[in-house]
Design an enzyme around this catalytic site. Structure first.
Site, PDB file in Angstrom:
ATOM      1  N   CYS A  53       0.824  -1.212   0.000  1.00  0.00           N
ATOM      2  CA  CYS A  53       0.000   0.000   0.000  1.00  0.00           C
ATOM      3  C   CYS A  53       0.857   1.261   0.000  1.00  0.00           C
ATOM      4  CB  CYS A  53      -0.970   0.002   1.176  1.00  0.00           C
ATOM      5  SG  CYS A  53      -0.196  -0.218   2.797  1.00  0.00           S
ATOM      6  N   HIS A 331      -2.428   1.036   7.265  1.00  0.00           N
ATOM      7  CA  HIS A 331      -2.719   1.013   5.833  1.00  0.00           C
ATOM      8  C   HIS A 331      -2.541   2.414   5.261  1.00  0.00           C
ATOM      9  CE1 HIS A 331      -4.429  -0.387   2.097  1.00  0.00           C
ATOM     10  NE2 HIS A 331      -5.365   0.538   2.132  1.00  0.00           N
TER      11      HIS A 331
END
Length: 343
Positions: A53, A331
């Site tokens: 990510c 994230h």
């Protein structure tokens, strides 16, 4: 790992100079959209290959910066790779990173898919930085710095100039020395320079030091809420260095307490702010969850510009990298302004 929207994000801002925001899109290759399903240039997702990510978020931001897009999509990077003055100094892995990045940008801007894989670019960089290929949690700022460094190394060109200097001795004489400087699309867009004035608190003599970098790390002065301007003021306020932080004074010829103040002596066309949310105090590690407010347009850095600097640019926000989670996991996501949709 899924995001946690209830937690404040770790903002990573990329600002673009207002004066440089126009006329780039007109030079880009144009691809006709499918009449059944319109696909806007640059509006393309990236597959998550397993804890990638941070790779995707940084790539999305870089691929939304029009001067950089124009440079790669028009093939200027190929000319830079071919015109190396000393090509034997260029590692093959370094040129592979630049080529892979160009392929990724081409897929995102001129491809037909709504989502593409960054695997080739990710693998090319992983050849130089194996830690990024271990599919573990990685830091977006570190990844960005590695990308910018490798692109610079691959695309840089050398400039030679002769400067007059004086040699000390029984008879002072003037001589000319060759000075070598390096420039690339990375330094042209992202490089900025800070000037530090350092005043010895004993002899009151002042010396100066310059620092060049591409990512501007800012402290966060509040635990709960502040503005980007508060972060900037905290960084640029005068700081006293005492005790173990004393600096050697060339006039006193010993370490002395000093007062240090920074100012911007070279403002970049595109400025990247990194907000230092990860705080380490002794054995305690934490993430600062301060809400930080920042302008979408007309960010004015005039109060922090060196007085002899003649340009006072204002910036528009073009991309933000967010981190949800804590030090142990989280994230990354990105918000980018697209030049086609203006959204």
């Amino acid at each position: 790992m899924t995001s946690q929207p209830s937690l404040p994000a770790d903002d990573f801002d990329i600002y673009h100079v207002l004066a440089e925001c126009t006329d780039y899109y007109d030079t880009l290759p144009v691809k006709e959209a499918d009449g059944n399903q319109p696909h806007f240039q640059g509006v393309t997702g990236l597959w998550n290959l397993g804890n990638t990510c941070c790779v995707n978020a940084i790539s999305q931001c870089l691929c939304s910066i029009l001067p950089l897009v124009e440079y790669f999509l028009t093939g200027k990077y190929i000319t830079a790779l071919q015109n190396k003055t000393y090509p034997f100094l260029l590692p093959s892995d370094c040129s592979e990173v630049a080529t892979a990045f160009a392929y990724l940008m081409t897929d995102m801007w001129l491809g037909d898919s709504d989502c593409v894989s960054p695997e080739i670019f990710w693998s090319a960089l992983g050849n130089l930085y194996p830690a990024f290929t271990k599919k573990m949690q990685q830091d977006a700022q570190e990844f960005l710095i590695c990308v910018l460094n490798e692109l610079h190394e691959a695309l840089k060109k050398y400039h030679y100039s002769r400067r007059r200097s004086y040699e000390k001795g029984s008879t002072q004489r003037c001589c000319r020395k060759w000075i070598t400087t390096e420039t690339s699309i990375i330094t042209q867009l992202f490089e900025e320079q800070l000037n530090y004035s350092i005043v010895c608190l004993k002899c009151e003599k002042c010396t100066y030091k310059n620092e060049v970098f591409t990512v501007f790390s800012l402290p966060i002065p509040s635990k709960y809420e502040c503005s980007l301007r508060d972060c900037l003021q905290c960084f640029f306020q005068q700081d006293a260095l005492t005790w173990n932080n004393e600096i050697h004074c060339s006039f006193c010829e010993t370490k002395q307490e000093t007062a240090v103040r920074a100012s911007i002596s070279k403002a970049p066309k595109i400025i990247i702010f990194h907000l230092k949310r990860f705080d380490i105090q002794g054995t305690t590690k934490r993430k600062l969850r301060t809400d930080i407010h920042y302008p979408l347009t007309n960010l004015d850095l005039t109060p922090y510009i060196c007085s002899i600097f003649r340009k006072y640019p204002k910036y528009n926000l073009c991309a933000v990298v967010n981190h949800f989670g804590d030090l142990d996991g989280g994230h990354y996501t990105a918000f980018c302004k697209n030049s086609v949709t203006q959204a």
